[in-house]
Design a protein around this motif. Sequence first.
Motif, PDB file in Angstrom:
ATOM      1  N   TYR A 289       4.036  -2.780   1.230  1.00 55.51           N
ATOM      2  CA  TYR A 289       3.829  -3.355  -0.109  1.00 55.51           C
ATOM      3  C   TYR A 289       5.057  -4.138  -0.586  1.00 55.51           C
ATOM      4  O   TYR A 289       5.314  -4.241  -1.783  1.00 55.51           O
ATOM      5  N   ARG A 443       7.518   2.531  -3.231  1.00 52.96           N
ATOM      6  CA  ARG A 443       6.778   2.461  -4.490  1.00 52.96           C
ATOM      7  C   ARG A 443       6.298   3.820  -4.984  1.00 52.96           C
ATOM      8  O   ARG A 443       6.060   4.747  -4.217  1.00 52.96           O
ATOM      9  N   GLY A 445       3.445   6.107  -7.245  1.00 57.83           N
ATOM     10  CA  GLY A 445       2.005   6.142  -7.427  1.00 57.83           C
ATOM     11  C   GLY A 445       1.582   7.448  -8.053  1.00 57.83           C
ATOM     12  O   GLY A 445       2.322   8.445  -8.016  1.00 57.83           O
ATOM     13  N   THR A 451      -0.645   5.676  -0.246  1.00 58.55           N
ATOM     14  CA  THR A 451      -0.331   4.311  -0.696  1.00 58.55           C
ATOM     15  C   THR A 451       0.988   4.239  -1.436  1.00 58.55           C
ATOM     16  O   THR A 451       1.319   3.187  -1.985  1.00 58.55           O
ATOM     17  N   ASN A 452       1.731   5.328  -1.485  1.00 57.32           N
ATOM     18  CA  ASN A 452       3.008   5.312  -2.193  1.00 57.32           C
ATOM     19  C   ASN A 452       3.970   6.267  -1.521  1.00 57.32           C
ATOM     20  O   ASN A 452       3.577   7.120  -0.709  1.00 57.32           O
ATOM     21  N   PRO A 475       5.745  -0.587  -8.334  1.00 57.15           N
ATOM     22  CA  PRO A 475       4.559  -0.792  -7.499  1.00 57.15           C
ATOM     23  C   PRO A 475       3.753  -2.040  -7.837  1.00 57.15           C
ATOM     24  O   PRO A 475       2.803  -2.359  -7.125  1.00 57.15           O
TER      25      PRO A 475
END
Length: 508
Positions: A289, A443, A445, A451-452, A475
């Motif tokens: 990301y 990041r 989350g 996803t983090n 993020p």
Amino acid sequence: MTGEFDVLIVGGGLMGAAVARDLRDADPDVRIVMADGGPVIGPTPGQHLHDVADPAIWERYNQRVASGIQGFYTGVAPTSDVGSTLDGVEPGMYHLTSLGEDAAAMPAASVAWNAGGMGVHWTAATPTPWGAEVPSFLDDDEWLRDLERAGELLRINRNPYPPTEAGRVVTASIEKLFADVDAPGRNVQPMPMAARRDAAGVLRRTGPNVIFPPIADATSDPHFTLLTGTRVTRLIHEGGEVRGARLEDVRSGEAQVVRATTTVVCADAIRSPQLLFGSGIRPPALGRYLNEHAFLTGRVLADPQRLGFDLAALPTQADGETVVEHYWQPHSGAAQPFQVQIGTQTFTSEDGTRLAYQVGTSMYIPTEVQADNRLEFSDEATDVTGMPRITVHFAWSDRDRELIEQARHVQQAIGDALGSFDPETESALLDPGCSLHFTGTVRMGPADDGTNVCDPHGKVRGFDNLFVAGNGVVPTALVCNSTLAGMTTAVRAARAALTALGRPAKNV
């Protein structure tokens, strides 16, 4: 040599300084050690280069910032390969390729190799994140409190440069172009800066040692230890608990182990995930990301006759300043997706005659957050610092390119409103990496869904006493300059680290 501390802070830049300051304000007895990999520039650690007394250092810094483009702090040309060792390498800014990374996909990306990190180089622009830039999962009231505290730490000045007659007509002309698409309060306005005037009227930038003064004089705080020129090569951990770190002196190669109850990594958006990877801490989203806004720089000579200002009456840049005024046109979401950074300069002849009034019109263009834009770390090859070699993967999406073309038209309209603007000679789309406003690689989350890297308070997934802070934690796709957004993560991480220590705040 082994040391015992309550908190290890990795990185002595703005974010590390903020964590130290909030810990110290909360509890004067917290034992803090700060490891800062690069050597000191000048005589004082953490001193912003704008305010260094050494004339040679000051001149070199101001030559590089005169363009207003952070990516040119390394100089316009690519920096040369530093070789196989950092011993003897002059402190400063270096392209990732110079340090042995594969950054062909982001050729202008660079990092600071010096104590204080980018915090001694930065332009100090601190516009406020807004709209989709603010993570939707954060509590609104808590976000506003953290934003306020971040601004206090940075010592933000909302109107650092006095307006001029020409500046008023220029900004009014630009505002007419955006009046129908501006959200309330999102009109052209002075650029906030982390800079305050001293008794002599000189704008002093906020560097790390302004945020946390013991960085400049560690003897002033008996519970603070600063280690400059000391790289953290590996975090020592077991069973979801970081117990300390292995440190290495850059010049001598001497290694030591520091033990700490809690660790906060604030190394930057490139080297924080690199350290986690090298330590075997590898959440699925680590290094992914990677985001930065696209950067379309431009300039135009304002037409005094058309705009109705007196060129001969214009003030010139103050000593030590590269602009007469600094403004910004904020983004307003989908209706107006760009930030325009506006800096003005007066050109004069040797006898002081005013020759021209230049307006810089840099367009900051949001780019889509994509998992495949990432830092890939090698398990085998190393860079010049001895850390896992990085390969950068980055590409603009079709939507990004559409916005870039839209920004060209907006920049053209601004130039045409102010003077005679030729995009072939007075505009340039800069290479990826040139903004230096990197985000997303560690990041935050709301859920541990792969996803983090950390939770909303900066706590790394799978660990109880390891935190990350800085721009890499952000993020969202930022349009504005990244420092203020990054600083809110330092505020959150400091608060969470204090909770992890079980130390009640004594002075808050």
